[in-house]
Design a protein around this motif. Structure first.
Motif, short mmCIF file in Angstrom:
data_model
loop_
_atom_site.label_atom_id
_atom_site.label_comp_id
_atom_site.label_asym_id
_atom_site.label_seq_id
_atom_site.Cartn_x
_atom_site.Cartn_y
_atom_site.Cartn_z
N MET A 220 0.84 -1.21 0.00
CA MET A 220 0.00 0.00 0.00
C MET A 220 0.87 1.25 0.00
SD MET A 220 -3.29 -0.71 0.37
CE MET A 220 -4.37 -0.27 1.67
N ASP A 221 1.93 1.24 0.82
CA ASP A 221 2.85 2.38 0.85
C ASP A 221 3.43 2.61 -0.54
OD1 ASP A 221 2.63 3.19 3.44
OD2 ASP A 221 4.28 1.95 4.18
N GLY A 222 3.83 1.52 -1.19
CA GLY A 222 4.44 1.62 -2.50
C GLY A 222 3.51 2.26 -3.51
N VAL A 286 -10.14 4.14 0.37
CA VAL A 286 -8.98 4.53 -0.43
C VAL A 286 -8.61 5.98 -0.12
CG1 VAL A 286 -8.17 4.98 -2.78
CG2 VAL A 286 -9.41 2.88 -2.28
N LEU A 287 -9.62 6.84 -0.06
CA LEU A 287 -9.37 8.23 0.33
C LEU A 287 -8.64 8.28 1.66
CD1 LEU A 287 -12.63 10.32 -0.24
CD2 LEU A 287 -10.35 10.71 -1.17
N GLY A 288 -9.12 7.45 2.60
CA GLY A 288 -8.52 7.42 3.93
C GLY A 288 -7.04 7.05 3.89
N GLU A 289 -6.70 6.08 3.02
CA GLU A 289 -5.29 5.67 2.91
C GLU A 289 -4.41 6.87 2.54
OE1 GLU A 289 -3.79 2.86 3.57
OE2 GLU A 289 -5.61 1.72 4.07
N TYR A 290 -4.91 7.65 1.59
CA TYR A 290 -4.12 8.80 1.16
C TYR A 290 -4.13 9.90 2.22
CZ TYR A 290 -3.37 7.03 -3.53
OH TYR A 290 -2.95 6.28 -4.59
N ILE A 291 -5.30 10.17 2.78
CA ILE A 291 -5.38 11.26 3.76
C ILE A 291 -4.51 10.94 4.98
CG2 ILE A 291 -6.92 12.51 5.33
CD1 ILE A 291 -9.07 12.26 3.18
N GLY A 292 -4.53 9.69 5.40
CA GLY A 292 -3.70 9.29 6.54
C GLY A 292 -2.23 9.57 6.26
N PHE A 296 0.42 12.27 8.13
CA PHE A 296 1.74 12.02 8.70
C PHE A 296 2.83 12.85 8.02
CE2 PHE A 296 -0.11 8.08 10.53
CZ PHE A 296 0.20 8.38 11.86
N GLU A 297 2.65 13.12 6.72
CA GLU A 297 3.64 13.98 6.04
C GLU A 297 3.63 15.37 6.67
OE1 GLU A 297 5.85 13.35 3.60
OE2 GLU A 297 5.29 11.28 3.24
N THR A 298 2.43 15.88 6.96
CA THR A 298 2.35 17.26 7.45
C THR A 298 2.87 17.40 8.88
OG1 THR A 298 0.10 16.93 8.22
CG2 THR A 298 0.35 17.86 6.03
N LYS A 299 2.90 16.31 9.62
CA LYS A 299 3.40 16.38 10.99
C LYS A 299 4.89 16.74 11.03
CE LYS A 299 0.79 13.04 13.76
NZ LYS A 299 0.53 13.81 14.91
N ALA A 322 16.35 13.67 9.18
CA ALA A 322 15.59 14.78 8.63
C ALA A 322 14.22 14.38 8.10
CB ALA A 322 16.38 15.42 7.52
N ALA A 323 14.22 13.28 7.36
CA ALA A 323 12.94 12.91 6.78
C ALA A 323 12.25 11.98 7.80
CB ALA A 323 13.20 12.22 5.47
N ASP A 324 11.09 11.56 7.75
CA ASP A 324 10.50 10.54 8.68
C ASP A 324 9.39 9.74 8.17
OD1 ASP A 324 7.36 10.63 8.65
OD2 ASP A 324 8.01 9.01 8.80
N PRO A 325 8.81 8.79 8.49
CA PRO A 325 7.58 8.31 7.91
C PRO A 325 6.57 8.49 8.93
CG PRO A 325 8.60 6.63 8.97
CD PRO A 325 9.33 7.86 9.30
N SER A 326 5.55 7.83 8.73
CA SER A 326 4.39 7.87 9.56
C SER A 326 4.76 7.78 11.01
CB SER A 326 3.57 6.68 9.23
OG SER A 326 4.40 5.55 9.31
#
Ligand code: UDP
Ligand code: MG
Length: 333
Positions: A220-222, A286-292, A296-299, A322-326
């Motif tokens: 899913m991440d991919g 599906v929307l939720g997958e992207y919004i989630g 996390f990106e905006t955090k 510097a970078a991070d994931p969820s």
């Protein structure tokens, strides 16, 4: 030893691999003896709960080629790889597994092709006999799906085992995204690329830390990292369904006008309600997958936290990646 003056950094993510590390070091020393470049072996301890870190630290006291970065907890293989690639100092970087599924002698060939001018040389798995039938089936399906929906291609036979030039490393270091689907990121970077086919052996010791739940998250991440098609299909599907519904509506109205009121229709009503209810839930999901992931990106959390390292200087100032994931460490494999 290092006639050419090049340094190659092996980036080795490690999660509960105390048994595999000594074998790995033995094999590296043996197989890479003919290598005319100096070697930096950078272990990234991804929050192991066994004695992996002690094993690495002890080895580093005896062998100056060994560097380590210990992450403060398990962040997942993709993040561990990212940390290693960001900390690596070599002219070329080779991410590889510690379980000897990536044959060290292949690196000699990687380096030869790198010196011919290729910026990326990847190991292409000729067969996947070592994997179970289900793993091969699902992996094959994933690559076909990914390549069908994503804006770029990832080679179906490529893993993370590859050599990447410093130039490519610098590009990857600049990608700020938190969802680290490394295979996709490597391909995204581009540059001249060549494959070296090899037979992937089975794991030597220990066991895989990936289960289907992790692999599904990974898939899913991919896909969400490299495609918005799953978001866009719904408008097309909706349009087709709207047209079909309009047609059906006309039939129902005309039939009622011509043949009079006709009440039966429980089965068709029920099917329509259930079907459209489910389709709507899927599209919302599906929307939720992207919004989630956007959330996390905006955090803007750091990608990883370094607890200990023997890299000194530069690495210490980068204690928090510097970078991070969820931040959930759920990416893997
Ligand atoms: N790994 C890691 N963090 C994790 C899971 C795995 O750093 O959360 C490392 C592991 O120690 C190994 C590599 O990633 O060096 C590949 O893991 P594994 O062999 O379990 O995966 P598989 O070969 O089954 O895909
Ligand atoms: Mg493995």
């Amino acid at each position: 030893m290092a006639i050419s003056g090049d340094t190659i950094t092996l980036v080795v993510p490690v999660y509960n691999e105390e048994a595999a590390i000594p074998r790995f070091l033995e094999e590296i020393t043996l197989r890479l003896a003919p290598l005319d470049a100096s070697l930096e072996i950078l272990f990234v301890d991804d929050g192991s709960r066994d004695r992996s870190f002690e094993v690495i630290r002890d080895a580093s006291l005896r062998d100056p080629r060994i560097r380590y970065v210990k992450l403060s907890r398990n962040f997942g293989k993709e993040v561990a790889l990212t940390a290693g690639i960001e900390m690596a100092r070599g002219d070329a970087v080779v991410p590889m597994d510690v379980d000897l599924q990536d044959p060290p002698e292949l690196i000699l060939e990687f380096v030869r092709l790198w010196r011919e001018g290729y910026r990326t040389v990847y190991g292409a798995r000729r067969r996947r006999d070592a994997d179970t039938f289900m793993k091969r089936l699902t992996a094959g399906a994933f690559y076909r799906l990914f390549n069908a929906v994503a804006d770029m291609r990832i080679p179906e036979d490529a893993g993370d085992f590859r050599l990447i030039d410093r130039e490519v490393v610098e590009v990857i270091r600049q990608l700020p995204e938190r969802t680290r689907f490394m295979k996709g990121i490597f391909s995204w970077a581009g540059f001249s690329t060549i494959a070296v086919p090899y037979d992937r052996p089975a794991r030597e010791v220990g066991q895989t830390s990936f289960n289907y739940r992790k692999l599904i998250r990974f898939a899913m991440d991919g896909i969400t990292s490299f495609s918005t098609l799953p978001l866009r299909v719904w408008s097309a599907f909706g349009a087709v369904m709207a047209l079909a519904s309009l047609g059906y509506m006309l039939i129902v109205v005309v039939r009622t006008l011509v043949f009079g009121v006709d009440w039966p229709g429980y089965a068709s009503l029920m099917s329509a309600v259930l079907f459209f209810g489910s389709v709507q839930l899927i599209s919302v999901g599906v929307l939720g997958e992207y919004i989630g992931r956007i959330y996390f990106e905006t955090k803007q959390r750091p990608l990883y936290v370094i607890e200990a390292t023997n890299l000194g200087g530069a690495a210490v100032s980068a204690r928090v990646g510097a970078a991070d994931p969820s931040g959930s460490g759920r990416t893997a494999a």
